[in-house]
Design an enzyme around this catalytic site. Structure first.
Site, mmCIF file in Angstrom:
data_model
loop_
_atom_site.group_PDB
_atom_site.id
_atom_site.type_symbol
_atom_site.label_atom_id
_atom_site.label_comp_id
_atom_site.label_asym_id
_atom_site.label_seq_id
_atom_site.Cartn_x
_atom_site.Cartn_y
_atom_site.Cartn_z
ATOM 1 N N HIS A 1 55.324 83.632 -18.978
ATOM 2 C CA HIS A 1 56.309 83.364 -17.922
ATOM 3 C C HIS A 1 57.399 82.410 -18.396
ATOM 4 O O HIS A 1 58.046 81.746 -17.583
ATOM 5 C CB HIS A 1 55.604 82.829 -16.667
ATOM 6 C CG HIS A 1 54.723 83.859 -16.018
ATOM 7 N ND1 HIS A 1 53.754 83.569 -15.083
ATOM 8 C CD2 HIS A 1 54.666 85.213 -16.179
ATOM 9 C CE1 HIS A 1 53.142 84.692 -14.699
ATOM 10 N NE2 HIS A 1 53.676 85.695 -15.360
ATOM 11 N N ALA B 1 38.261 72.979 -15.386
ATOM 12 C CA ALA B 1 38.437 73.366 -16.789
ATOM 13 C C ALA B 1 38.188 72.191 -17.732
ATOM 14 O O ALA B 1 37.606 72.349 -18.805
ATOM 15 C CB ALA B 1 39.848 73.912 -16.995
HETATM 16 P P1 OAD Z 1 47.536 79.857 -9.038
HETATM 17 O O1 OAD Z 1 48.016 78.648 -8.315
HETATM 18 O O2 OAD Z 1 47.735 81.173 -8.390
HETATM 19 O O3 OAD Z 1 45.991 79.701 -9.356
HETATM 20 C C1 OAD Z 1 45.490 78.504 -9.905
HETATM 21 C C2 OAD Z 1 44.012 78.678 -10.092
HETATM 22 O O4 OAD Z 1 43.529 77.519 -10.739
HETATM 23 C C3 OAD Z 1 43.211 78.838 -8.792
HETATM 24 O O5 OAD Z 1 42.333 79.948 -8.928
HETATM 25 C C4 OAD Z 1 42.422 77.521 -8.672
HETATM 26 O O6 OAD Z 1 41.154 77.714 -8.060
HETATM 27 C C5 OAD Z 1 42.289 77.157 -10.138
HETATM 28 N N1 OAD Z 1 42.098 75.714 -10.403
HETATM 29 C C6 OAD Z 1 42.514 74.638 -9.677
HETATM 30 N N2 OAD Z 1 42.147 73.484 -10.276
HETATM 31 C C7 OAD Z 1 41.486 73.840 -11.412
HETATM 32 C C8 OAD Z 1 40.852 73.114 -12.469
HETATM 33 N N3 OAD Z 1 40.821 71.771 -12.492
HETATM 34 N N4 OAD Z 1 40.260 73.825 -13.468
HETATM 35 C C9 OAD Z 1 40.267 75.171 -13.462
HETATM 36 N N5 OAD Z 1 40.854 75.913 -12.497
HETATM 37 C C10 OAD Z 1 41.448 75.256 -11.491
HETATM 38 O O7 OAD Z 1 48.204 79.817 -10.508
HETATM 39 P P2 OAD Z 1 48.357 80.993 -11.571
HETATM 40 O O8 OAD Z 1 47.215 81.927 -11.528
HETATM 41 O O9 OAD Z 1 48.696 80.346 -12.857
HETATM 42 O O10 OAD Z 1 54.495 82.543 -11.990
HETATM 43 O O11 OAD Z 1 49.644 81.717 -11.004
HETATM 44 C C11 OAD Z 1 50.208 82.768 -11.720
HETATM 45 C C12 OAD Z 1 51.705 82.737 -11.579
HETATM 46 O O12 OAD Z 1 52.073 82.669 -10.197
HETATM 47 C C13 OAD Z 1 52.366 81.512 -12.176
HETATM 48 O O13 OAD Z 1 52.565 81.607 -13.573
HETATM 49 C C14 OAD Z 1 53.680 81.487 -11.461
HETATM 50 C C15 OAD Z 1 53.233 81.780 -10.049
HETATM 51 O O14 OAD Z 1 54.165 82.428 -9.242
HETATM 52 C C16 OAD Z 1 55.807 82.353 -12.132
HETATM 53 O O15 OAD Z 1 56.367 81.337 -11.810
HETATM 54 C C17 OAD Z 1 56.491 83.529 -12.736
#
Ligand code: OAD
Length: 262
Positions: free
Chosen positions: A116, A236
């Site tokens: 991204h 994590a």
């Molecule tokens: P999300 O905010 O959708 O998901 C974050 C995940 O991290 C969730 O499943 C949480 O449960 C988990 N989480 C929270 N704290 C954590 C920790 N300490 N250790 C491990 N996991 C933890 O974020 P992404 O999946 O990265 O795109 O979102 C994908 C994309 O959506 C991003 O790259 C962004 C957004 O729109 C763009 O900006 C293009």
């Protein structure tokens, strides 16, 4: 189902696929977590799209500058460090991230595939030319106020952050390398992602279909529907160092965190 750390120890090619959750313990907000997620509090179409930028460049630039200020203050956490250490202990590791921060690099991971983009890879919104040197953070950028974007030295168009906005394509070569790694690897560690945003989210499925095992590291237990799919519930920064300890994969020192940048 229980994940046997020997699978990691025997892996020839590990693909680590990270999302916002890997940086959560560094104090960087995720997107979809209840109450604290960025998309719970802000409208993505207004802040993360070309139309939103066209409508109000100062609002969007100010919001990204607030995030850049937060990233500059943050430090890699034990999860970033464990991934960098793991790369030194397995025959091959491909690191694919959806994150736009540079915390993997600052933890010592050299070749990160940023699906991204990167928040600090600025370019011109009008002529698309990249910006050579980073614009200095404006006074008070951390407060999230409106800030007019600096202008391109070639065409005077407004600068934009180098992130992929909704409706835009992912960098093609980076995506190709990530998909090729998914088809070649024997283990995916999918860390801190909700797995909701395509095409990035198809990486674990592609790897499963090609015969790899997939481990989800997330405090929200992931639904695992395949015999080679496992969930390690927890943060994590706790789960990954423990996994490295448990897997008999030789030893290389954990890299030391770089100091916060100003
Ligand atoms: P999300 O905010 O959708 O998901 C974050 C995940 O991290 C969730 O499943 C949480 O449960 C988990 N989480 C929270 N704290 C954590 C920790 N300490 N250790 C491990 N996991 C933890 O974020 P992404 O999946 O990265 O795109 O979102 C994908 C994309 O959506 C991003 O790259 C962004 C957004 O729109 C763009 O900006 C293009």
């Amino acid at each position: 189902m229980h994940f046997d750390p020997n699978v990691l120890a025997k892996a020839r090619h590990v693909l680590v696929f990270t999302g916002a959750g890997v940086s959560a313990e560094s104090g960087i907000a995720t997107f979809r977590d209840k109450l604290v997620g960025l998309w719970e509090r802000f409208d993505p179409t207004q802040l993360a799209s070309a139309d939103g930028f066209r409508a109000d460049p100062a609002l969007v630039w100010g919001w990204y500058e607030m995030r850049r200020a937060g990233i500059l203050q943050a430090r890699p956490n034990p999860a970033h460090l464990a991934i960098a250490a793991l790369a030194k202990r397995v025959p091959r590791l491909t690191l694919v991230t959806q994150n736009v921060d540079d915390l993997h690099e600052r933890a010592g991971s050299p070749d990160v595939l940023h699906l991204h983009g990167r928040l600090d890879a600025f370019r011109c919104f009008s002529c698309d030319r990249p910006v050579g040197s980073l614009p200095a953070l404006a006074e008070g950028a951390g407060a999230g106020r409106r800030i007019e974007p600096p202008r391109c030295v070639y065409c005077a168009g407004p600068l934009r952050p180098g992130v992929v906005w909704f409706g835009e394509s992912l960098p093609a070569h980076t995506l190709e390398r990530a998909f090729a790694a998914a088809e070649d690897c024997d283990l995916v560690l999918s860390v801190g992602t909700s797995g909701l945003v395509q095409p990035a989210a198809s990486i674990p499925r592609l790897a499963l279909a090609a015969g790899a095992s997939v481990v989800h590291v997330n405090p929200q237990p992931a639904l695992t529907g395949h015999p080679r799919e496992f969930a390690l519930a927890g943060k994590a920064g706790e789960v990954l160092p423990a996994l490295l300890q448990a897997a008999p994969i030789g030893s290389a020192p954990m890299p030391r965190p770089a100091p916060a940048r100003r």
